[in-house]
Design an enzyme around this catalytic site. Structure first.
Site, PDB file in Angstrom:
ATOM      1  N   GLU A 106       1.205  -1.285  -0.069  1.00 37.74           N
ATOM      2  CA  GLU A 106      -0.088   0.110   0.167  1.00 37.74           C
ATOM      3  C   GLU A 106       1.041   1.055  -0.193  1.00 37.74           C
ATOM      4  O   GLU A 106       2.011   1.090   1.179  1.00 37.74           O
ATOM      5  CB  GLU A 106      -1.154  -0.405   1.590  1.00 37.74           C
ATOM      6  N   ASP A 107       0.354   2.432  -0.825  1.00 35.17           N
ATOM      7  CA  ASP A 107       1.315   3.663  -1.046  1.00 35.17           C
ATOM      8  C   ASP A 107       1.135   4.881   0.642  1.00 35.17           C
ATOM      9  O   ASP A 107       2.102   4.675   1.313  1.00 35.17           O
ATOM     10  CB  ASP A 107       0.820   4.399  -1.482  1.00 35.17           C
ATOM     11  N   ASP A 110      -4.509   6.181   6.155  1.00 34.46           N
ATOM     12  CA  ASP A 110      -4.601   7.176   6.549  1.00 34.46           C
ATOM     13  C   ASP A 110      -6.003   6.232   7.016  1.00 34.46           C
ATOM     14  O   ASP A 110      -5.345   6.526   8.694  1.00 34.46           O
ATOM     15  CB  ASP A 110      -5.836   7.997   5.201  1.00 34.46           C
ATOM     16  N   PHE A 159      -1.470  16.431   3.972  1.00 34.16           N
ATOM     17  CA  PHE A 159      -1.685  15.852   2.483  1.00 34.16           C
ATOM     18  C   PHE A 159      -1.011  15.773   2.389  1.00 34.16           C
ATOM     19  O   PHE A 159      -0.341  16.666   1.706  1.00 34.16           O
ATOM     20  CB  PHE A 159      -3.343  16.542   1.998  1.00 34.16           C
ATOM     21  N   ARG A 172       1.458  12.497  -9.639  1.00 30.20           N
ATOM     22  CA  ARG A 172       1.638  11.270  -8.886  1.00 30.20           C
ATOM     23  C   ARG A 172       4.190  11.222  -9.599  1.00 30.20           C
ATOM     24  O   ARG A 172       4.286  10.487  -8.637  1.00 30.20           O
ATOM     25  CB  ARG A 172       1.393  10.002  -9.990  1.00 30.20           C
TER      26      ARG A 172
HETATM   27  P1  IMP Z   1      -7.849   5.794   3.995  1.00 25.09           P
HETATM   28  O1  IMP Z   1      -8.967   4.630   4.155  1.00 25.09           O
HETATM   29  O2  IMP Z   1      -8.702   6.621   4.955  1.00 25.09           O
HETATM   30  O3  IMP Z   1      -7.037   4.936   4.507  1.00 25.09           O
HETATM   31  O4  IMP Z   1      -7.810   5.569   2.436  1.00 25.09           O
HETATM   32  C1  IMP Z   1      -6.295   5.727   1.638  1.00 25.09           C
HETATM   33  C2  IMP Z   1      -6.283   6.366   0.873  1.00 25.09           C
HETATM   34  O5  IMP Z   1      -6.579   7.125   0.782  1.00 25.09           O
HETATM   35  C3  IMP Z   1      -4.745   6.013  -0.285  1.00 25.09           C
HETATM   36  O6  IMP Z   1      -4.158   4.742  -0.686  1.00 25.09           O
HETATM   37  C4  IMP Z   1      -5.025   6.867  -0.845  1.00 25.09           C
HETATM   38  O7  IMP Z   1      -5.959   6.656  -2.225  1.00 25.09           O
HETATM   39  C5  IMP Z   1      -5.327   8.294   0.184  1.00 25.09           C
HETATM   40  N1  IMP Z   1      -4.689   9.368   0.668  1.00 25.09           N
HETATM   41  C6  IMP Z   1      -5.174   9.041   2.237  1.00 25.09           C
HETATM   42  N2  IMP Z   1      -4.356  10.328   2.063  1.00 25.09           N
HETATM   43  C7  IMP Z   1      -3.518  10.456   0.983  1.00 25.09           C
HETATM   44  C8  IMP Z   1      -2.668  11.538   1.025  1.00 25.09           C
HETATM   45  O8  IMP Z   1      -1.939  12.257   1.810  1.00 25.09           O
HETATM   46  N3  IMP Z   1      -2.304  12.225  -0.272  1.00 25.09           N
HETATM   47  C9  IMP Z   1      -2.630  11.052  -1.120  1.00 25.09           C
HETATM   48  N4  IMP Z   1      -3.566  10.603  -0.996  1.00 25.09           N
HETATM   49  C10 IMP Z   1      -3.615   9.711   0.097  1.00 25.09           C
END
Ligand code: IMP
Length: 191
Positions: A106-107, A110, A159, A172
């Protein structure tokens, strides 16, 4: 005589949080650790489009053991910046993971809601094991409890863009992880 100076994506970055060198060093360490932990286990790295592609591309080249790769694409229900936890599968796995040693790449994590859904979905496919390798951990806004096995960096609640991560599909291709200038967010229509 002179053309206008070229505007680049770098102009929209307020601050570099993780340099390309810092990312390369950490990804090399993660790759070495995964190679050692998964030696002889033929893991499949399951990654989620699109934000993880840069990390995945570098991570697999830092690994020296036989492995395979599969890609999924998901979208959260509901628009806006908040994830709802309701996830739609846009692209499913191309091969069975039954009995396989899965590493979810995973990248960024959050709220954790997307990954939480995905993990439940993947466990139903009966892998032999499943671990999570995440480049960026943003624990401040976590809503789902997730145990991350391999973390690149823990970052503050900002962010971030670059190294695969986007804002509105842009940035990206930044080779580092940065923070976007607030002026880019605050479009006149929102004021
Ligand atoms: P989560 O379900 O809130 O954990 O969302 C995760 C996804 O939200 C990641 O895979 C990203 O695509 C996006 N995301 C969350 N935080 C960031 C950020 O700081 N920059 C860019 N994308 C983010």
């Amino acid at each position: 005589m002179h053309s206008a100076p070229m505007r680049t994506i770098h102009d929209d970055v307020e601050e570099v949080l993780l340099s390309a060198d810092a990312l390369a060093d950490r990804v090399a360490q993660l790759g070495a650790q995964l190679s050692a932990d998964y030696a002889g286990r033929d893991p499949v790295l399951v990654s989620v489009l699109k934000g993880s592609i840069v990390f995945l591309a570098d991570l697999i080249r830092a690994m020296e053991i036989p492995l395979s790769v599969d890609l999924m694409e998901v979208s959260s229900y509901g628009s806006g910046t908040e994830t709802s936890g309701q996830v739609r599968i846009l692209k499913d796995l191309s091969a069975s993971i039954e009995g396989r040693e899965v590493i979810v790449v995973e990248d960024i994590i959050d709220t954790g809601l997307t990954l939480n859904y995905l993990l439940r979905y993947l466990w139903e496919r009966n892998p032999a094991s499943m671990r999570i390798c995440c480049l960026l951990d943003k624990p401040a806004r976590r809503l789902a409890e997730i145990e991350i096995d391999y973390t690149g960096f823990t970052i503050p609640d900002r962010f971030v863009i670059g190294y695969g991560l986007d804002y509105d599909e842009r940035y990206r291709n930044l080779p580092y992880v940065g923070v976007l200038r607030p002026s880019v967010y605050s479009s006149p229509s929102e004021e």
